[in-house]
Design a protein around this motif. Structure first.
Motif, mmCIF file in Angstrom:
data_model
loop_
_atom_site.group_PDB
_atom_site.id
_atom_site.type_symbol
_atom_site.label_atom_id
_atom_site.label_comp_id
_atom_site.label_asym_id
_atom_site.label_seq_id
_atom_site.Cartn_x
_atom_site.Cartn_y
_atom_site.Cartn_z
ATOM 1 N N VAL A 143 0.909 -1.017 -0.044
ATOM 2 C CA VAL A 143 0.080 0.129 0.047
ATOM 3 C C VAL A 143 0.941 1.249 0.104
ATOM 4 O O VAL A 143 1.594 1.384 0.837
ATOM 5 C CB VAL A 143 -0.925 -0.016 1.463
ATOM 6 C CG1 VAL A 143 -1.972 1.317 1.266
ATOM 7 C CG2 VAL A 143 -1.694 -1.427 1.383
ATOM 8 N N ILE A 144 0.721 2.069 -1.218
ATOM 9 C CA ILE A 144 1.659 3.184 -1.205
ATOM 10 C C ILE A 144 0.848 4.428 -0.828
ATOM 11 O O ILE A 144 0.020 4.691 -1.889
ATOM 12 C CB ILE A 144 2.419 2.950 -2.523
ATOM 13 C CG1 ILE A 144 3.194 1.937 -2.756
ATOM 14 C CG2 ILE A 144 3.359 4.388 -2.813
ATOM 15 C CD1 ILE A 144 3.344 1.243 -4.128
ATOM 16 N N ALA A 145 1.331 5.235 0.105
ATOM 17 C CA ALA A 145 0.610 6.508 0.565
ATOM 18 C C ALA A 145 1.740 7.447 0.968
ATOM 19 O O ALA A 145 2.602 7.607 0.250
ATOM 20 C CB ALA A 145 -0.416 6.267 1.389
ATOM 21 N N ASP A 146 1.402 8.001 2.047
ATOM 22 C CA ASP A 146 2.520 8.666 2.657
ATOM 23 C C ASP A 146 3.616 7.870 2.996
ATOM 24 O O ASP A 146 4.719 8.157 3.176
ATOM 25 C CB ASP A 146 1.856 9.612 3.896
ATOM 26 C CG ASP A 146 0.755 10.421 3.541
ATOM 27 O OD1 ASP A 146 0.746 10.991 2.466
ATOM 28 O OD2 ASP A 146 0.099 10.548 4.320
ATOM 29 N N ASP A 147 3.554 6.630 3.333
ATOM 30 C CA ASP A 147 4.356 5.454 3.522
ATOM 31 C C ASP A 147 4.093 4.309 3.005
ATOM 32 O O ASP A 147 3.035 4.244 2.288
ATOM 33 C CB ASP A 147 4.254 5.345 5.195
ATOM 34 C CG ASP A 147 3.060 4.906 5.959
ATOM 35 O OD1 ASP A 147 2.224 4.617 5.121
ATOM 36 O OD2 ASP A 147 3.242 4.800 6.997
ATOM 37 N N ILE A 148 4.952 3.262 3.028
ATOM 38 C CA ILE A 148 4.578 2.140 2.366
ATOM 39 C C ILE A 148 4.242 0.889 3.252
ATOM 40 O O ILE A 148 5.130 0.947 4.263
ATOM 41 C CB ILE A 148 5.888 1.833 1.323
ATOM 42 C CG1 ILE A 148 6.089 2.877 0.218
ATOM 43 C CG2 ILE A 148 5.531 0.270 0.847
ATOM 44 C CD1 ILE A 148 7.112 2.345 -0.608
ATOM 45 N N ILE A 149 3.334 0.305 3.267
ATOM 46 C CA ILE A 149 3.049 -0.753 4.172
ATOM 47 C C ILE A 149 2.846 -2.055 3.120
ATOM 48 O O ILE A 149 2.453 -1.902 2.031
ATOM 49 C CB ILE A 149 1.420 -0.718 4.572
ATOM 50 C CG1 ILE A 149 1.486 0.602 5.463
ATOM 51 C CG2 ILE A 149 1.021 -1.795 5.374
ATOM 52 C CD1 ILE A 149 -0.233 1.043 5.672
ATOM 53 N N SER A 150 3.494 -3.151 3.605
ATOM 54 C CA SER A 150 3.580 -4.431 2.888
ATOM 55 C C SER A 150 3.403 -5.310 3.700
ATOM 56 O O SER A 150 3.471 -5.466 5.151
ATOM 57 C CB SER A 150 5.058 -4.447 2.219
ATOM 58 O OG SER A 150 6.001 -4.763 3.238
ATOM 59 N N ARG A 151 2.558 -6.714 3.222
ATOM 60 C CA ARG A 151 2.368 -7.796 3.917
ATOM 61 C C ARG A 151 2.514 -8.973 2.978
ATOM 62 O O ARG A 151 2.095 -8.936 1.811
ATOM 63 C CB ARG A 151 0.979 -7.877 4.414
ATOM 64 C CG ARG A 151 0.731 -8.711 5.443
ATOM 65 C CD ARG A 151 -0.520 -8.201 6.395
ATOM 66 N NE ARG A 151 -0.511 -9.298 7.271
ATOM 67 C CZ ARG A 151 -0.772 -8.901 8.581
ATOM 68 N NH1 ARG A 151 -1.147 -7.672 9.019
ATOM 69 N NH2 ARG A 151 -0.534 -9.763 9.596
ATOM 70 N N THR A 152 3.233 -9.959 3.431
ATOM 71 C CA THR A 152 3.372 -11.181 2.507
ATOM 72 C C THR A 152 2.567 -12.466 3.095
ATOM 73 O O THR A 152 2.392 -12.769 4.377
ATOM 74 C CB THR A 152 4.966 -11.599 2.535
ATOM 75 O OG1 THR A 152 5.465 -10.352 2.413
ATOM 76 C CG2 THR A 152 5.186 -12.791 1.562
ATOM 77 N N PHE A 153 1.955 -13.167 2.007
ATOM 78 C CA PHE A 153 1.280 -14.372 2.341
ATOM 79 C C PHE A 153 1.698 -15.330 1.553
ATOM 80 O O PHE A 153 2.014 -15.362 0.394
ATOM 81 C CB PHE A 153 -0.393 -14.357 1.921
ATOM 82 C CG PHE A 153 -1.041 -12.994 2.447
ATOM 83 C CD1 PHE A 153 -0.966 -11.704 2.366
ATOM 84 C CD2 PHE A 153 -1.812 -13.333 3.461
ATOM 85 C CE1 PHE A 153 -1.457 -10.771 2.825
ATOM 86 C CE2 PHE A 153 -2.559 -12.232 4.291
ATOM 87 C CZ PHE A 153 -2.274 -10.930 3.657
ATOM 88 N N SER A 154 1.902 -16.549 2.279
ATOM 89 C CA SER A 154 2.204 -17.974 1.656
ATOM 90 C C SER A 154 0.897 -18.728 1.451
ATOM 91 O O SER A 154 0.486 -19.397 2.673
ATOM 92 C CB SER A 154 3.305 -18.418 2.447
ATOM 93 O OG SER A 154 3.478 -19.814 1.869
ATOM 94 N N VAL A 155 0.458 -18.975 0.255
ATOM 95 C CA VAL A 155 -0.887 -19.807 0.288
ATOM 96 C C VAL A 155 -0.403 -21.183 -0.404
ATOM 97 O O VAL A 155 0.164 -21.297 -1.623
ATOM 98 C CB VAL A 155 -1.706 -19.115 -0.844
ATOM 99 C CG1 VAL A 155 -3.086 -19.841 -0.907
ATOM 100 C CG2 VAL A 155 -2.109 -17.473 -0.062
ATOM 101 N N SER A 156 -0.955 -22.211 0.239
ATOM 102 C CA SER A 156 -0.759 -23.525 -0.298
ATOM 103 C C SER A 156 -2.164 -24.068 -0.608
ATOM 104 O O SER A 156 -3.208 -24.030 0.258
ATOM 105 C CB SER A 156 -0.057 -24.481 0.560
ATOM 106 O OG SER A 156 1.115 -24.017 0.969
ATOM 107 N N VAL A 157 -2.577 -24.390 -1.965
ATOM 108 C CA VAL A 157 -3.864 -24.974 -2.135
ATOM 109 C C VAL A 157 -3.757 -26.481 -2.513
ATOM 110 O O VAL A 157 -2.876 -26.973 -3.205
ATOM 111 C CB VAL A 157 -4.421 -24.045 -3.520
ATOM 112 C CG1 VAL A 157 -5.756 -24.555 -3.898
ATOM 113 C CG2 VAL A 157 -4.266 -22.696 -3.188
ATOM 114 N N TYR A 158 -4.880 -27.270 -2.041
ATOM 115 C CA TYR A 158 -4.721 -28.593 -1.918
ATOM 116 C C TYR A 158 -5.845 -29.219 -2.459
ATOM 117 O O TYR A 158 -7.154 -28.709 -2.140
ATOM 118 C CB TYR A 158 -4.475 -29.314 -0.553
ATOM 119 C CG TYR A 158 -3.313 -28.915 0.205
ATOM 120 C CD1 TYR A 158 -2.233 -29.729 -0.009
ATOM 121 C CD2 TYR A 158 -3.103 -27.844 0.873
ATOM 122 C CE1 TYR A 158 -1.069 -29.587 0.760
ATOM 123 C CE2 TYR A 158 -1.927 -27.711 1.530
ATOM 124 C CZ TYR A 158 -0.844 -28.536 1.454
ATOM 125 O OH TYR A 158 0.260 -28.121 2.005
#
Ligand SMILES: *[C@@H]1O[C@H](CO)[C@@H](O)[C@H](O)[C@H]1NC(C)=O
Ligand SMILES: *[C@@H]1O[C@H](CO)[C@@H](O)[C@H](O)[C@H]1NC(C)=O
Ligand SMILES: *[C@@H]1O[C@H](CO)[C@@H](O)[C@H](O)[C@H]1NC(C)=O
Ligand SMILES: *[C@@H]1O[C@H](CO)[C@@H](O)[C@H](O)[C@H]1NC(C)=O
Ligand SMILES: *[C@@H]1O[C@H](CO)[C@@H](O)[C@H](O)[C@H]1NC(C)=O
Ligand SMILES: *[C@@H]1O[C@H](CO)[C@@H](O)[C@H](O)[C@H]1NC(C)=O
Ligand SMILES: *[C@@H]1O[C@H](CO)[C@@H](O)[C@H](O)[C@H]1NC(C)=O
Length: 238
Positions: free
Chosen positions: A117-132
């Motif tokens: 998310v890029i606004a006044d600052d940058i926020i980031s978040r990582t997800f690891s998704v495994s689909v079975y």
């Protein structure tokens, strides 16, 4: 948003740690998800109230989030959202939280998803998704056919199931696990033998269970059906 940040900072008195967090915005803890194919999933960000004019960017890759899959920007009060061909029609963005909903997820969609998310600052978040896929139902059969050991006191059984990602096959007697197997070679079925004694008029219940992180299937052993040496044979004469 501000109050959330304040809380965070007050918990972390160590200024070095704080500096590190600011420098490596992408180094956040990864959220791990395990999902069943064909379902709809939402990658929740734990945020609310994202600035209305922020740029929201989601990236994806099997191992690294290298490719942009969604880019939502505001130009002159108008929101423009681009979605990659691969995910066309299957993505939905919540601009207030940044949450991404993915419909009809397939095993091919397993991998790493990154929110920025890029606004006044940058926020980031990582997800690891495994689909079975849901695991297959195991099949129990008698292994006596080989004729090597023909005992009236023992019964040789084999439980078999189609292999898949993170599939495990187990034998249980009641609630007690007797054995378990898995194999990283997915091209061969999983096999697990079991030898049971018949002389103690075995009243135990034996079950064979296949399981992966999102599902399990159970097959019960019918001793009468699979281990009765007298039924179905023609050796009744003396
Ligand atoms: C879900 O995706 C699969 C391919 O991954 C496709 O065959 C199926 O038709 C899709 N189902 C729906 C409801 O879109
Ligand atoms: C997954 O990807 C492979 C190769 O890219 C493709 O052949 C297969 O059809 C895809 N499966 C689904 C369910 O989308
Ligand atoms: C039966 O034969 C197969 C292959 O010949 C072997 O893998 C299996 O272990 C044998 N089973 C028993 C109970 O001897
Ligand atoms: C079985 O699963 C465990 C993790 O639960 C793993 O460490 C091991 O390598 C797997 N074995 C095989 C043969 O895949
Ligand atoms: C179990 O088998 C033993 C002999 O092996 C016999 O004496 C006993 O009555 C049997 N019990 C039942 C519940 O059938
Ligand atoms: C199998 O899945 C059910 C839920 O569907 C769960 O309650 C149960 O504990 C699981 N059993 C095993 C052996 O993993
Ligand atoms: C076990 O198999 C026998 C013979 O095929 C059958 O009569 C019986 O109903 C089965 N028992 C159960 C619990 O399924």
């Amino acid at each position: 948003m501000a109050s959330e940040d304040d809380k965070y900072y007050s918990r972390n008195q160590d200024s070095l740690l704080l500096l590190c967090c600011l420098l490596c915005a992408a180094g956040d803890e990864t959220v791990k998800l395990q999902e069943v194919e064909g379902t709809t999933i939402t990658l929740h960000t734990g945020r609310t109230g994202i600035q209305s004019d922020a740029q929201i960017l989601w990236s994806y890759g099997p191992e690294k989030a290298q490719k942009k899959i969604l880019n939502s920007q505001v130009f002159k009060g108008e929101t423009v959202t681009e979605i990659s061909e691969r995910f066309k029609e299957r993505l939905q963005l919540d601009r207030t939280s940044g949450a991404l909903t993915i419909r009809n997820i397939s095993r091919n969609d397993s991998g790493v998803y990154l929110l920025q998310v890029i606004a006044d600052d940058i926020i980031s978040r990582t997800f690891s998704v495994s689909v079975y896929a849901p695991v297959s139902t195991p099949v129990i059969r008698n292994e006596r056919g080989n004729g090597s050991v023909s005992s009236t006191e023992q019964c040789f059984l084999l439980c078999t199931v189609e292999n898949g990602e993170d599939v495990k096959l187990s034998w249980y007697r009641g609630n007690e696990r007797l054995s378990i197997t898995n194999n990283t070679d997915l091209s061969v079925p999983l096999n697990l033998p079991l030898q049971i004694q018949l002389h103690d008029n075995n009243t135990n219940t034996y079950i064979c269970v296949s399981a992966n992180p999102v599902s399990n299937k159970t097959t019960s052993l019918n001793i009468t059906q699979l281990c009765d040496h007298n039924s179905g044979t023609s050796e009744s004469h003396f």
